[in-house]
Design an enzyme around this catalytic site. Structure first.
Site, PDB file in Angstrom:
ATOM      1  N   GLN A 221      35.097   0.691  53.520  1.00  0.00           N
ATOM      2  CA  GLN A 221      36.207  -0.002  54.183  1.00  0.00           C
ATOM      3  C   GLN A 221      35.810  -0.520  55.559  1.00  0.00           C
ATOM      4  OE1 GLN A 221      39.279  -0.750  52.599  1.00  0.00           O
ATOM      5  NE2 GLN A 221      37.802  -0.174  51.029  1.00  0.00           N
TER       6      GLN A 221
ATOM      7  N   HIS B  27      34.910  -4.225  56.074  1.00  0.00           N
ATOM      8  CA  HIS B  27      35.906  -5.306  56.134  1.00  0.00           C
ATOM      9  C   HIS B  27      35.778  -6.113  57.419  1.00  0.00           C
ATOM     10  CE1 HIS B  27      38.853  -5.435  52.831  1.00  0.00           C
ATOM     11  NE2 HIS B  27      38.485  -4.190  52.595  1.00  0.00           N
TER      12      HIS B  27
ATOM     13  N   GLU C 149      46.624   2.940  56.578  1.00  0.00           N
ATOM     14  CA  GLU C 149      46.816   2.064  55.419  1.00  0.00           C
ATOM     15  C   GLU C 149      46.348   2.727  54.124  1.00  0.00           C
ATOM     16  OE1 GLU C 149      45.363  -2.415  54.050  1.00  0.00           O
ATOM     17  OE2 GLU C 149      44.285  -1.341  55.623  1.00  0.00           O
ATOM     18  N   HIS C 150      45.086   3.159  54.110  1.00  0.00           N
ATOM     19  CA  HIS C 150      44.504   3.821  52.941  1.00  0.00           C
ATOM     20  C   HIS C 150      44.205   5.272  53.283  1.00  0.00           C
ATOM     21  CE1 HIS C 150      42.993  -0.464  52.691  1.00  0.00           C
ATOM     22  NE2 HIS C 150      43.622  -0.351  51.527  1.00  0.00           N
TER      23      HIS C 150
ATOM     24  N   ASP D 225      41.967  -1.795  45.879  1.00  0.00           N
ATOM     25  CA  ASP D 225      41.762  -3.133  46.436  1.00  0.00           C
ATOM     26  C   ASP D 225      41.586  -4.185  45.355  1.00  0.00           C
ATOM     27  OD1 ASP D 225      41.994  -2.504  49.088  1.00  0.00           O
ATOM     28  OD2 ASP D 225      39.845  -2.569  49.532  1.00  0.00           O
TER      29      ASP D 225
ATOM     30  N   HIS E 120      91.026 -11.267  61.833  1.00  0.00           N
ATOM     31  CA  HIS E 120      90.641 -10.382  60.742  1.00  0.00           C
ATOM     32  C   HIS E 120      91.874  -9.622  60.228  1.00  0.00           C
ATOM     33  CE1 HIS E 120      86.620 -11.164  62.213  1.00  0.00           C
ATOM     34  NE2 HIS E 120      86.061 -10.342  61.330  1.00  0.00           N
TER      35      HIS E 120
END
Length: 428
Positions: free
Chosen positions: A250, A253, A318-319, A352, A411
């Site tokens: 990862q 990335h 995230e992961h 992924d 109202h």
């Protein structure tokens, strides 16, 4: 108590850098608002050196591109899309319309209505994100979105054939070879040749993320995605080779992608540090992964699994991979994560690319309040109500008094009219 065997030493992005990105995005959006297609073309030429006769690919051209893709690649794309479609369909089955009689004669309900049109961004650059076509276009189609358009940038002046193939297979109604801020602005605002959409989805770089932030409100968005994050939670049963592989997998990335090991075993932590240095010597993407690990990598040692849960929830990554004796302990006890990967038999790369869950996930702590992209993100939950005359009169008496407390006399009259017309009732 947390002990760090390694801490990332990078500072957060500077205010000056963030202001520069903000201003660049703002200027591009304004240009597209004012000059439409002309601005899009000039910006595409400036940023991507790309100015074709038409950014939209014709059907005949799409078929030529698909035909040029090797059969093995096409079958791999089809396999991944079958998994994503199947899981999205199963998720959608959990979403139900509702109608309930809450009082005698009072019927309340909701319907889940797909948004009418969606624009999907499929990133390119060093890593052409073929899988993002499945995650966004296909999932929107499963949800029932009628018009799904998609943009992906050229790569070094060429059309990314495998990405286009995946976009076609996923069911995109319109496909544009167009990237960056100009693509996001064109889809959200609309131009002479690109009809605007109601929602933008998909990952991208810092400029694409900022474009989504600034365009939110004009259109809906899925979420604002930052650099990819991975947290590996491991105990004495894990091995350093696998931990290192999954962290670096990862980290590649981008140079700002955090990769963290959270472990109850100091020995594993130290072994992993050595293993990462060993793997970086042979990893083809070490030029990026090495920087990310140096600046954003960390190894945290805790005393217990209970403490690991606490620290993992604070990070809200995230992961989250779980390489422990009982991975299900974290499934039962963790609250803040984009996606969990339980046990050594799975990993983030599976999520992924092909296993079926969506890879568009919350980053930068957003997992504290949102999950990732799924079929339900493309649905509007819209309520309705219906009353009998007797129920209208009953509810009207309460509403009349409540409106008067708030000084909403118009109202109040709406309620009073129903009470007068349908007859008074005894309050309950």
């Amino acid at each position: 108590m947390v002990t760090y065997l390694k801490k990332g030493n990078a500072r957060s992005s500077s205010a000056a850098s963030e202001e520069s990105i903000y201003q660049t995005v703002k200027d591009v959006i304004q240009e597209v608002e004012i000059r439409g297609d002309e601005a899009v073309r000039q910006l595409s030429q400036k940023f991507d050196n790309w100015s074709p006769e038409s950014f939209r690919l014709r059907e005949s051209h799409l078929q030529e591109i698909v035909a040029s893709v090797p059969e093995r690649v096409k079958e791999d794309i089809r396999f991944a899309q079958r998994q994503v479609r199947n899981f999205a369909e199963k998720q959608l089955e959990t979403v139900r319309d509702l109608e309930v009689e809450t009082l005698p004669g009072v019927f309340l309900g909701h319907k889940h209505i797909p948004v009418s049109s969606v624009g999907c961004y499929i990133p390119g650059g060093r890593y052409p994100m073929v899988a993002s076509a499945h995650m966004s276009i296909l999932t929107a189609k499963v949800a029932g979105v009628k018009r799904v358009i998609a943009c992906t940038p050229p790569i070094k002046g060429e059309i990314p054939a495998a990405t286009i193939c995946a976009m076609v297979f996923a069911g995109a109604d319109e496909i544009y070879v167009l990237g960056g801020i100009q693509a996001m602005a064109a889809m959200a605002i609309g131009t002479e040749t690109i009809e605007s959409v109601d929602m933008l989805v998909g990952p991208g770089n810092a400029y694409v993320a900022e474009a989504k932030r600034q365009l939110f409100g004009k259109v809906g968005i899925d979420l604002i995605a930052g650099p990819t994050e991975v947290l590996v939670i491991a105990d004495h049963t894990a091995d350093a080779e696998m931990v290192a592989v999954d962290l670096l997998g990862q980290a590649e990335h981008g140079p700002t992608s955090p990769a963290v090991l959270l472990t109850t075993s100091e020995a594993l932590g130290r072994e992993t540090l050595l293993e990462i240095e060993k793997q970086l010597k042979v990893l083809p993407t070490a030029d990026i992964a090495g920087i990310a690990w140096r600046d954003y990598g960390a190894v945290m040692v805790v005393d217990s699994l209970e403490e690991a849960v606490v620290e993992a929830d604070k990070l809200a990554y995230e992961h989250v991979e779980v390489l422990t004796e009982d991975p299900n302990y974290f499934l039962a006890n963790m609250s803040n994560y984009g996606a969990l990967f339980l046990g050594p038999e799975t990993n983030v790369a599976y999520g992924d690319k092909a296993i079926g869950t969506n890879h568009t996930l919350p980053t930068k702590g957003a997992a504290r309040y949102t999950g990732g992209l799924w079929a339900g993100k493309f649905l509007k939950t819209c309520t309705y109500q219906r009353c009998t005359k007797e129920a209208s009169s009953l509810v009207g008496e309460y509403v009349s008094r409540l409106c008067e407390i708030e000084n909403f006399m118009g109202h109040k009259e709406q309620a009073d009219l129903r009470v007068r017309r349908y007859g008074s009732t005894t309050s309950v």
